[in-house]
Design a protein around this motif. Sequence first.
Motif, PDB file in Angstrom:
ATOM      1  N   THR A 118     -41.474  23.240 -13.297  1.00 60.60           N
ATOM      2  CA  THR A 118     -42.913  23.243 -13.010  1.00 60.60           C
ATOM      3  C   THR A 118     -43.679  23.503 -14.291  1.00 60.60           C
ATOM      4  OG1 THR A 118     -42.959  25.603 -12.499  1.00 60.60           O
ATOM      5  CG2 THR A 118     -42.536  24.111 -10.668  1.00 60.60           C
ATOM      6  N   ARG A 119     -44.780  22.826 -14.438  1.00 58.02           N
ATOM      7  CA  ARG A 119     -45.724  23.082 -15.530  1.00 58.02           C
ATOM      8  C   ARG A 119     -47.131  22.979 -14.936  1.00 58.02           C
ATOM      9  NH1 ARG A 119     -43.630  22.235 -20.823  1.00 58.02           N
ATOM     10  NH2 ARG A 119     -41.597  23.249 -20.801  1.00 58.02           N
ATOM     11  N   GLU A 120     -47.646  24.081 -14.399  1.00 62.23           N
ATOM     12  CA  GLU A 120     -48.935  24.086 -13.727  1.00 62.23           C
ATOM     13  C   GLU A 120     -49.575  25.446 -13.889  1.00 62.23           C
ATOM     14  OE1 GLU A 120     -48.685  23.872  -9.528  1.00 62.23           O
ATOM     15  OE2 GLU A 120     -47.065  25.319  -9.386  1.00 62.23           O
ATOM     16  N   ALA A 121     -50.893  25.478 -13.664  1.00 57.52           N
ATOM     17  CA  ALA A 121     -51.599  26.756 -13.742  1.00 57.52           C
ATOM     18  C   ALA A 121     -51.408  27.578 -12.477  1.00 57.52           C
ATOM     19  CB  ALA A 121     -53.084  26.507 -13.991  1.00 57.52           C
ATOM     20  N   GLY A 122     -51.308  26.903 -11.325  1.00 60.74           N
ATOM     21  CA  GLY A 122     -51.125  27.602 -10.058  1.00 60.74           C
ATOM     22  C   GLY A 122     -49.674  27.742  -9.682  1.00 60.74           C
ATOM     23  N   VAL A 123     -49.425  27.886  -8.392  1.00 55.59           N
ATOM     24  CA  VAL A 123     -48.055  28.117  -7.909  1.00 55.59           C
ATOM     25  C   VAL A 123     -47.677  27.159  -6.787  1.00 55.59           C
ATOM     26  CG1 VAL A 123     -47.981  30.542  -8.585  1.00 55.59           C
ATOM     27  CG2 VAL A 123     -48.937  29.923  -6.362  1.00 55.59           C
ATOM     28  N   ARG A 124     -48.425  26.066  -6.606  1.00 58.65           N
ATOM     29  CA  ARG A 124     -48.088  25.152  -5.514  1.00 58.65           C
ATOM     30  C   ARG A 124     -46.783  24.424  -5.770  1.00 58.65           C
ATOM     31  NH1 ARG A 124     -54.050  22.586  -4.325  1.00 58.65           N
ATOM     32  NH2 ARG A 124     -54.841  24.310  -3.044  1.00 58.65           N
ATOM     33  N   SER A 125     -46.595  23.912  -6.990  1.00 54.41           N
ATOM     34  CA  SER A 125     -45.327  23.228  -7.305  1.00 54.41           C
ATOM     35  C   SER A 125     -44.164  24.196  -7.230  1.00 54.41           C
ATOM     36  CB  SER A 125     -45.407  22.588  -8.690  1.00 54.41           C
ATOM     37  OG  SER A 125     -46.374  21.565  -8.718  1.00 54.41           O
ATOM     38  N   LEU A 126     -44.374  25.425  -7.679  1.00 54.74           N
ATOM     39  CA  LEU A 126     -43.316  26.434  -7.580  1.00 54.74           C
ATOM     40  C   LEU A 126     -42.951  26.687  -6.125  1.00 54.74           C
ATOM     41  CD1 LEU A 126     -41.516  28.622  -8.797  1.00 54.74           C
ATOM     42  CD2 LEU A 126     -43.494  30.154  -8.806  1.00 54.74           C
ATOM     43  N   GLU A 127     -43.952  26.738  -5.239  1.00 53.01           N
ATOM     44  CA  GLU A 127     -43.666  26.947  -3.817  1.00 53.01           C
ATOM     45  C   GLU A 127     -42.906  25.760  -3.233  1.00 53.01           C
ATOM     46  OE1 GLU A 127     -46.054  28.514   0.164  1.00 53.01           O
ATOM     47  OE2 GLU A 127     -47.154  27.617  -1.510  1.00 53.01           O
ATOM     48  N   ARG A 128     -43.228  24.544  -3.669  1.00 52.78           N
ATOM     49  CA  ARG A 128     -42.503  23.372  -3.177  1.00 52.78           C
ATOM     50  C   ARG A 128     -41.049  23.378  -3.649  1.00 52.78           C
ATOM     51  NH1 ARG A 128     -47.676  20.648  -3.738  1.00 52.78           N
ATOM     52  NH2 ARG A 128     -47.276  20.252  -5.944  1.00 52.78           N
ATOM     53  N   LYS A 129     -40.809  23.797  -4.886  1.00 55.92           N
ATOM     54  CA  LYS A 129     -39.431  23.862  -5.384  1.00 55.92           C
ATOM     55  C   LYS A 129     -38.627  24.911  -4.623  1.00 55.92           C
ATOM     56  CE  LYS A 129     -40.118  20.746  -8.516  1.00 55.92           C
ATOM     57  NZ  LYS A 129     -39.525  19.390  -8.367  1.00 55.92           N
ATOM     58  N   ILE A 130     -39.234  26.051  -4.346  1.00 58.32           N
ATOM     59  CA  ILE A 130     -38.537  27.072  -3.549  1.00 58.32           C
ATOM     60  C   ILE A 130     -38.266  26.545  -2.144  1.00 58.32           C
ATOM     61  CG2 ILE A 130     -38.760  29.381  -2.566  1.00 58.32           C
ATOM     62  CD1 ILE A 130     -40.428  30.153  -5.000  1.00 58.32           C
ATOM     63  N   GLY A 131     -39.210  25.759  -1.601  1.00 60.65           N
ATOM     64  CA  GLY A 131     -38.973  25.149  -0.296  1.00 60.65           C
ATOM     65  C   GLY A 131     -37.822  24.166  -0.317  1.00 60.65           C
ATOM     66  N   ALA A 132     -37.679  23.415  -1.415  1.00 58.60           N
ATOM     67  CA  ALA A 132     -36.548  22.493  -1.533  1.00 58.60           C
ATOM     68  C   ALA A 132     -35.228  23.248  -1.571  1.00 58.60           C
ATOM     69  CB  ALA A 132     -36.719  21.633  -2.785  1.00 58.60           C
ATOM     70  N   ILE A 133     -35.194  24.380  -2.268  1.00 60.18           N
ATOM     71  CA  ILE A 133     -33.978  25.199  -2.292  1.00 60.18           C
ATOM     72  C   ILE A 133     -33.660  25.716  -0.889  1.00 60.18           C
ATOM     73  CG2 ILE A 133     -32.977  27.327  -3.209  1.00 60.18           C
ATOM     74  CD1 ILE A 133     -34.646  26.868  -5.736  1.00 60.18           C
ATOM     75  N   CYS A 134     -34.668  26.170  -0.165  1.00 61.45           N
ATOM     76  CA  CYS A 134     -34.448  26.676   1.198  1.00 61.45           C
ATOM     77  C   CYS A 134     -33.920  25.586   2.118  1.00 61.45           C
ATOM     78  CB  CYS A 134     -35.746  27.260   1.748  1.00 61.45           C
ATOM     79  SG  CYS A 134     -36.304  28.757   0.908  1.00 61.45           S
ATOM     80  N   ARG A 135     -34.407  24.357   1.969  1.00 62.96           N
ATOM     81  CA  ARG A 135     -33.914  23.271   2.829  1.00 62.96           C
ATOM     82  C   ARG A 135     -32.459  22.945   2.538  1.00 62.96           C
ATOM     83  NH1 ARG A 135     -39.123  21.410   1.620  1.00 62.96           N
ATOM     84  NH2 ARG A 135     -38.332  20.064  -0.050  1.00 62.96           N
ATOM     85  N   ALA A 136     -32.099  22.957   1.243  1.00 57.89           N
ATOM     86  CA  ALA A 136     -30.702  22.681   0.900  1.00 57.89           C
ATOM     87  C   ALA A 136     -29.778  23.772   1.443  1.00 57.89           C
ATOM     88  CB  ALA A 136     -30.561  22.564  -0.621  1.00 57.89           C
ATOM     89  N   VAL A 137     -30.201  25.021   1.360  1.00 48.90           N
ATOM     90  CA  VAL A 137     -29.377  26.114   1.893  1.00 48.90           C
ATOM     91  C   VAL A 137     -29.358  26.074   3.411  1.00 48.90           C
ATOM     92  CG1 VAL A 137     -29.194  28.621   2.025  1.00 48.90           C
ATOM     93  CG2 VAL A 137     -29.777  27.534  -0.136  1.00 48.90           C
ATOM     94  N   ALA A 138     -30.474  25.656   4.037  1.00 53.26           N
ATOM     95  CA  ALA A 138     -30.512  25.572   5.502  1.00 53.26           C
ATOM     96  C   ALA A 138     -29.472  24.603   6.027  1.00 53.26           C
ATOM     97  CB  ALA A 138     -31.911  25.169   5.963  1.00 53.26           C
ATOM     98  N   VAL A 139     -29.198  23.524   5.281  1.00 47.73           N
ATOM     99  CA  VAL A 139     -28.152  22.579   5.693  1.00 47.73           C
ATOM    100  C   VAL A 139     -26.795  23.261   5.714  1.00 47.73           C
ATOM    101  CG1 VAL A 139     -26.985  20.432   5.078  1.00 47.73           C
ATOM    102  CG2 VAL A 139     -29.468  20.599   4.866  1.00 47.73           C
ATOM    103  N   LYS A 140     -26.535  24.074   4.678  1.00 49.13           N
ATOM    104  CA  LYS A 140     -25.251  24.781   4.630  1.00 49.13           C
ATOM    105  C   LYS A 140     -25.146  25.811   5.749  1.00 49.13           C
ATOM    106  CE  LYS A 140     -23.871  22.749   0.838  1.00 49.13           C
ATOM    107  NZ  LYS A 140     -22.696  21.861   0.812  1.00 49.13           N
ATOM    108  N   VAL A 141     -26.231  26.542   5.966  1.00 45.23           N
ATOM    109  CA  VAL A 141     -26.193  27.577   7.001  1.00 45.23           C
ATOM    110  C   VAL A 141     -26.074  26.958   8.381  1.00 45.23           C
ATOM    111  CG1 VAL A 141     -27.499  29.483   8.029  1.00 45.23           C
ATOM    112  CG2 VAL A 141     -27.486  29.179   5.548  1.00 45.23           C
ATOM    113  N   ALA A 142     -26.714  25.809   8.591  1.00 44.51           N
ATOM    114  CA  ALA A 142     -26.666  25.166   9.905  1.00 44.51           C
ATOM    115  C   ALA A 142     -25.277  24.675  10.266  1.00 44.51           C
ATOM    116  CB  ALA A 142     -27.648  23.992   9.949  1.00 44.51           C
ATOM    117  N   GLU A 143     -24.382  24.559   9.275  1.00 42.47           N
ATOM    118  CA  GLU A 143     -23.010  24.134   9.574  1.00 42.47           C
ATOM    119  C   GLU A 143     -22.187  25.244  10.207  1.00 42.47           C
ATOM    120  OE1 GLU A 143     -21.563  22.702   5.878  1.00 42.47           O
ATOM    121  OE2 GLU A 143     -22.730  20.850   5.934  1.00 42.47           O
TER     122      GLU A 143
END
Length: 606
Positions: free
Chosen positions: A506-531
């Motif tokens: 991320t290269r931004e003044a705010g934290v929206r892109s950072l929140e989206r990247k953390i959301g992408a990590i959570c989705r990838a882990v959710a796939v593993k946990v859902a197994e």
Amino acid sequence: MVSGGAIQIPSRLPLLLTHEGVLLPGSTVRFSVDSPRNMHLVRERLLKGTSLKSTIIGVIPNTRDPEHDTDDLPTLHKIGTAGIAVQVVGSNWPKPHYTLLITGLCRFSVSSLLKERPFVLAEVKQLDQLERYTTPQRDATATDDGELGELSEKFYQAAVQVLDALSLEERFKKALPMLTRQIEGLKLLQKTRKTSPDNEKRVTDVQSLYEDEDDDGDDTAALERKVHGANMPEAALKICLKELKRLKKMPQSMPEYALTRNYLDLMVELPWSKSTKDCLDIRAARTLLDNDHYAMNKLKRRVLEYLAVRQLKTSLKGPILCFVGPPGVGKTSVGRSIARTLGREFHRIALGGVCDQSDIRGHRRTYVGSMPGRIINGLKTVGVNNPVFLLDEVDKLGKSLQGDPAAALLEVLDPEQNHGFTDHYLNVAFDLSQVLFIATANTTATIPPALLDRMEVLEVPGYTQEEKVEIAHRHLIPNQLEQHGLTPQQLHIPQSTTPDIISRYTREAGVRSLERKIGAICRAVAVKVAEGHTLTKTETLTPENSKQHGDKAAPPELPIVIDHIALKDILGPPVFEMEVSRERKSSMCSVHNPQVYYRNMQNLFS
């Protein structure tokens, strides 16, 4: 038709079957005709006839509910009223029908039925002498009968009994109790209207008693009570009473009736004197702001200053604040936190793309579909006169042939003028001085100077990397875990991994892109946990683990810890690291080769 000084009606009359009212001799009643038999009678007898005789028809109460009407002729009432059709009006909305204005002449009895289709024709016998209603000696009787013709549908059956009464004495016995009750009800209603607003409770009790007796009472009395109980200023009350007086004289069929009623409903629903009490505890406010937002010290200090001054001066006007900063720094969310801190209602008005000044000031009531502006609508929604209004994206207002909405905001956002803000729909001044206006913008370049001059601009700069790390672990990561159904026992992002996400992805003044990247990590882990893996041993998600178990290896154990290798597997190669590495490599080469250094400098400034 004249016999021995008395006027005789025709011996054969077409019969109009009515269910909505009873026609009495000497009265004039308006009937709506939409059944097939009655429609044929109007077309073939009243519209095609050319003589006075053709305008005389018989009106008989219908014993069957028209909603359950069939082609079969219902049982006819034995006594009816002959009348003259004074007026015939046709309409196709909402369905084809005629409206007849009929004046009653005399009673008759049905001797025999001659035909049923296309309309009912019967042999009749006249029961009353017409000179009884034409000579001056009987004007009083005709007047009484005319009053009986104005009875509502509630007295339908009683009016039928009056119709069946042939002698004058029997008629008076049936009609006088009904007239007495109607007069008492009108006197009671007039008494409640003249009662002062101080006795509102007693008025309510009397009105409820009257409504029990007559369910079809005029609801303008209830609207008048609301007008007096709204505690509006004298100028607004004067206009409301004037419109209410016009409403009472206006028939409900007029289009202007609904417009006037909607206007009065809005006036009584506006919070002229309703307000919330501010929470002036500065320590509690500081704690709440610190819990909701990290950094933003300038904004927090300004809110605490407002609370401190409010403690010393209770009549302080609401400030006009403008938060200016890049996207994603939390301008909108901090406005909601300010409302929570003050204990006020919060309302957000999105101004992005608004290009019509009527959105701010409202439409004039002379136009079809007119409505108040967003400011008045917002006050009606929150129900108090001191909310926190967030004017979002004030720098993205448009301008068109419908006017300049930025110019319409000048009066709203001027602390010296907004105590008398006038909406075009209300046409009455409303006090906005207690409203706390907060505007948000990304830049001040596109805000008109006159509008910018009326606001207190507070710059909201971007976050540093250290502030982003704190915001991520305090707010973003717990929020994303909750949104994706994960817990800290299933996913763990160490403090050392967050700077890699911030600097490499991320290269931004705010934290929206950072929140989206953390959301992408959570989705990838959710796939593993859902197994369905429930191992308790901690293991890092790395490619080495998966290679040890082969292609069909078991997923990693919980909690899944995200390190720089797992970060690369989930988010892909770093977006910004490759460019930095090339620059760094070129700089290292230039130290040993001056020609390369000179060429790199030329490429940099070209």
